[in-house]
Structures are given as C-alpha cells and as structure tokens.
Design a protein around this motif. Sequence first.
Motif, PDB file in Angstrom:
ATOM      1  N   MET A   1      64.650 -22.142  60.818  1.00  0.00           N
ATOM      2  CA  MET A   1      64.596 -21.927  59.426  1.00  0.00           C
ATOM      3  C   MET A   1      64.711 -20.350  59.215  1.00  0.00           C
ATOM      4  N   VAL A   2      65.109 -19.998  57.981  1.00  0.00           N
ATOM      5  CA  VAL A   2      64.944 -18.737  57.761  1.00  0.00           C
ATOM      6  C   VAL A   2      63.846 -18.494  57.224  1.00  0.00           C
ATOM      7  N   LYS A   3      63.310 -17.035  57.238  1.00  0.00           N
ATOM      8  CA  LYS A   3      61.979 -16.610  56.600  1.00  0.00           C
ATOM      9  C   LYS A   3      62.181 -15.471  55.436  1.00  0.00           C
ATOM     10  N   ILE A   4      61.858 -15.731  54.232  1.00  0.00           N
ATOM     11  CA  ILE A   4      61.890 -14.836  53.175  1.00  0.00           C
ATOM     12  C   ILE A   4      60.601 -14.201  52.757  1.00  0.00           C
ATOM     13  N   ILE A   5      60.466 -13.090  52.751  1.00  0.00           N
ATOM     14  CA  ILE A   5      59.383 -12.364  52.193  1.00  0.00           C
ATOM     15  C   ILE A   5      59.354 -12.063  50.737  1.00  0.00           C
ATOM     16  N   GLY A   6      58.380 -12.194  50.033  1.00  0.00           N
ATOM     17  CA  GLY A   6      58.503 -11.655  48.603  1.00  0.00           C
ATOM     18  C   GLY A   6      57.277 -10.595  48.455  1.00  0.00           C
ATOM     19  N   MET A   7      58.105  -9.528  47.943  1.00  0.00           N
ATOM     20  CA  MET A   7      57.057  -8.278  47.722  1.00  0.00           C
ATOM     21  C   MET A   7      56.728  -8.019  46.258  1.00  0.00           C
ATOM     22  N   ILE A   8      55.378  -8.125  45.977  1.00  0.00           N
ATOM     23  CA  ILE A   8      55.096  -7.880  44.380  1.00  0.00           C
ATOM     24  C   ILE A   8      54.468  -6.426  44.485  1.00  0.00           C
ATOM     25  N   GLY A   9      55.277  -5.582  43.688  1.00  0.00           N
ATOM     26  CA  GLY A   9      54.953  -4.002  43.558  1.00  0.00           C
ATOM     27  C   GLY A   9      54.174  -3.716  42.307  1.00  0.00           C
ATOM     28  N   SER A  10      53.480  -4.750  41.867  1.00  0.00           N
ATOM     29  CA  SER A  10      52.668  -4.375  40.449  1.00  0.00           C
ATOM     30  C   SER A  10      51.037  -4.567  40.895  1.00  0.00           C
ATOM     31  N   PRO A  11      50.611  -3.377  39.935  1.00  0.00           N
ATOM     32  CA  PRO A  11      49.071  -3.314  40.246  1.00  0.00           C
ATOM     33  C   PRO A  11      48.466  -4.590  39.707  1.00  0.00           C
ATOM     34  N   ARG A  12      48.983  -5.483  38.951  1.00  0.00           N
ATOM     35  CA  ARG A  12      48.585  -6.790  38.432  1.00  0.00           C
ATOM     36  C   ARG A  12      48.835  -8.025  39.377  1.00  0.00           C
ATOM     37  N   GLU A  13      47.996  -8.523  39.982  1.00  0.00           N
ATOM     38  CA  GLU A  13      47.933  -9.639  41.199  1.00  0.00           C
ATOM     39  C   GLU A  13      48.762 -10.705  40.504  1.00  0.00           C
ATOM     40  N   ASP A  14      48.397 -11.123  39.275  1.00  0.00           N
ATOM     41  CA  ASP A  14      49.278 -12.279  38.496  1.00  0.00           C
ATOM     42  C   ASP A  14      49.920 -12.057  37.204  1.00  0.00           C
ATOM     43  N   LEU A 181      68.647 -15.484  42.456  1.00  0.00           N
ATOM     44  CA  LEU A 181      68.265 -14.361  43.455  1.00  0.00           C
ATOM     45  C   LEU A 181      67.732 -15.110  44.945  1.00  0.00           C
ATOM     46  N   GLY A 182      66.470 -15.846  44.542  1.00  0.00           N
ATOM     47  CA  GLY A 182      65.978 -16.518  45.759  1.00  0.00           C
ATOM     48  C   GLY A 182      66.943 -17.311  46.412  1.00  0.00           C
ATOM     49  N   LYS A 183      67.822 -18.099  45.852  1.00  0.00           N
ATOM     50  CA  LYS A 183      68.830 -18.815  46.326  1.00  0.00           C
ATOM     51  C   LYS A 183      69.711 -18.092  46.967  1.00  0.00           C
ATOM     52  N   ARG A 184      70.391 -16.983  46.488  1.00  0.00           N
ATOM     53  CA  ARG A 184      71.393 -16.238  47.181  1.00  0.00           C
ATOM     54  C   ARG A 184      70.726 -15.590  48.304  1.00  0.00           C
ATOM     55  N   VAL A 185      69.842 -15.062  48.113  1.00  0.00           N
ATOM     56  CA  VAL A 185      69.107 -14.432  49.582  1.00  0.00           C
ATOM     57  C   VAL A 185      69.020 -15.380  50.646  1.00  0.00           C
ATOM     58  N   THR A 186      68.647 -16.633  50.133  1.00  0.00           N
ATOM     59  CA  THR A 186      68.270 -17.629  51.223  1.00  0.00           C
ATOM     60  C   THR A 186      69.724 -18.019  51.889  1.00  0.00           C
ATOM     61  N   GLU A 187      70.580 -18.203  51.078  1.00  0.00           N
ATOM     62  CA  GLU A 187      71.746 -18.918  51.548  1.00  0.00           C
ATOM     63  C   GLU A 187      72.688 -17.900  52.570  1.00  0.00           C
ATOM     64  N   ALA A 189      71.303 -15.517  54.246  1.00  0.00           N
ATOM     65  CA  ALA A 189      70.391 -15.423  55.451  1.00  0.00           C
ATOM     66  C   ALA A 189      70.601 -16.535  56.216  1.00  0.00           C
ATOM     67  N   LYS A 190      70.613 -17.726  55.785  1.00  0.00           N
ATOM     68  CA  LYS A 190      71.089 -19.086  56.635  1.00  0.00           C
ATOM     69  C   LYS A 190      72.495 -18.814  57.318  1.00  0.00           C
ATOM     70  N   LYS A 191      73.189 -18.319  56.653  1.00  0.00           N
ATOM     71  CA  LYS A 191      74.851 -18.215  57.190  1.00  0.00           C
ATOM     72  C   LYS A 191      74.738 -17.076  58.327  1.00  0.00           C
ATOM     73  N   LEU A 192      74.062 -16.180  58.137  1.00  0.00           N
ATOM     74  CA  LEU A 192      73.949 -14.957  59.418  1.00  0.00           C
ATOM     75  C   LEU A 192      73.151 -15.520  60.325  1.00  0.00           C
ATOM     76  N   GLU A 193      72.268 -16.670  60.259  1.00  0.00           N
ATOM     77  CA  GLU A 193      71.506 -17.174  61.295  1.00  0.00           C
ATOM     78  C   GLU A 193      72.193 -18.059  62.157  1.00  0.00           C
TER      79      GLU A 193
END
Length: 194
Positions: A1-14, A181-187, A189-193
Amino acid sequence: MVKIIGMIGSPREDGNTSFLVKTALKSAEDAGAETELINLGSAEIEPCVACDICKATGECAIYDDMREISEKLAGADGIIMGSPVYFGGVTSQMKMFMDRSRPLRASFKLRDKVCGAIAVGASRNGGQETTISSIHEFLLIQDAIIVGDGAPAAHYGGTGVGGPVGSTENDEVGIETSKNLGKRVTELAKKLEE
C-alpha cells in the motif's frame, strides 16, 4: 500500500487549507492509500541559519521537529503540500520547511515521490497559481514528480477560495480540485510501486 503525506503550511490548525488537505487525503484513502497529516503550524521548525553543516554531514545542525518530518517524507510514496496564499506565495511556516530541507536534497530523498500542491486564496484568482508554483519549484529542485488535479478541471492542483475559517467547505471548485489531486497522487504512486 502506498503512503501519502499531507502537509499543512498554515498557522491555523483547522483552517481552510487544513480542510482542503484533509479532503485530498480522504480521496487518497478512497483510492487505496495510507495517509498521514503533518501540520507545520504546530511543528517546531527554526529558520535555516546558513551554517552549511548539512553540506558536509548530510544532516542539519538544528535539532527540532524537522528531523522527524524529513524521515517521514523520505519514507512516503507521495506528498501533498498545502499553503494559504501570503502575498502571492507560501506562508513562513512552509518556507522555513523548504529552506530547512537541504539534507533531503543532498541525497535526493524526495526523488520520484509523487507530489502535488494546494493553495487557498481570498478570491478565485487570489494568488493560488503563484503559491502553487512556489511549491512546484521546490519539488522540482527536490527531483520529485509533480501532478496537477487532472481532468476535468486540470488545474495546477487544489485551488481553494477562503476567507473566514470554514468558508472552503462551500467552495465546490476547491473541494473538487483537492479531491482530484489526492486521487491523482495516489494513482501514480501506485503505478510507480508496481
């Protein structure tokens, strides 16, 4: 299973950026990825002091959360980076992360990671493209693979409109482009795996 990390660059947590990065990660999960969220706004990251120790040793001389974040990113298959628009660019939180990533680049630990970007501006054309471009430039220098949100919109990535916290929850374009975007990154990444 591929692992995707999301990074939030905002000073606001939510805030609005958090909402769209989480939306992208949910889409990545639906496409078969394991996900993890890193919030740079609550991380302790000091600015780069240009000591150049990382050039000699491959490691940063500053001991803070950047070490753990770097290890997580090096082990991921994909990364989605999100930032609010601050004067046409990324936030200081995101920029400090980028500046401190020299040890990742020294041995190209992000090479061939499938990556994408999300930006939230105050209006539909509120600097999202230039902010995403800043993230893309960073990723190109890291030798990562960049994807946009794909058809049918085919933008640079997730492009949200924010304002008061929670306003992106009504932004259909921002939600759609972030999901795609989330779907494309995953698709990919899975092909490369395979």
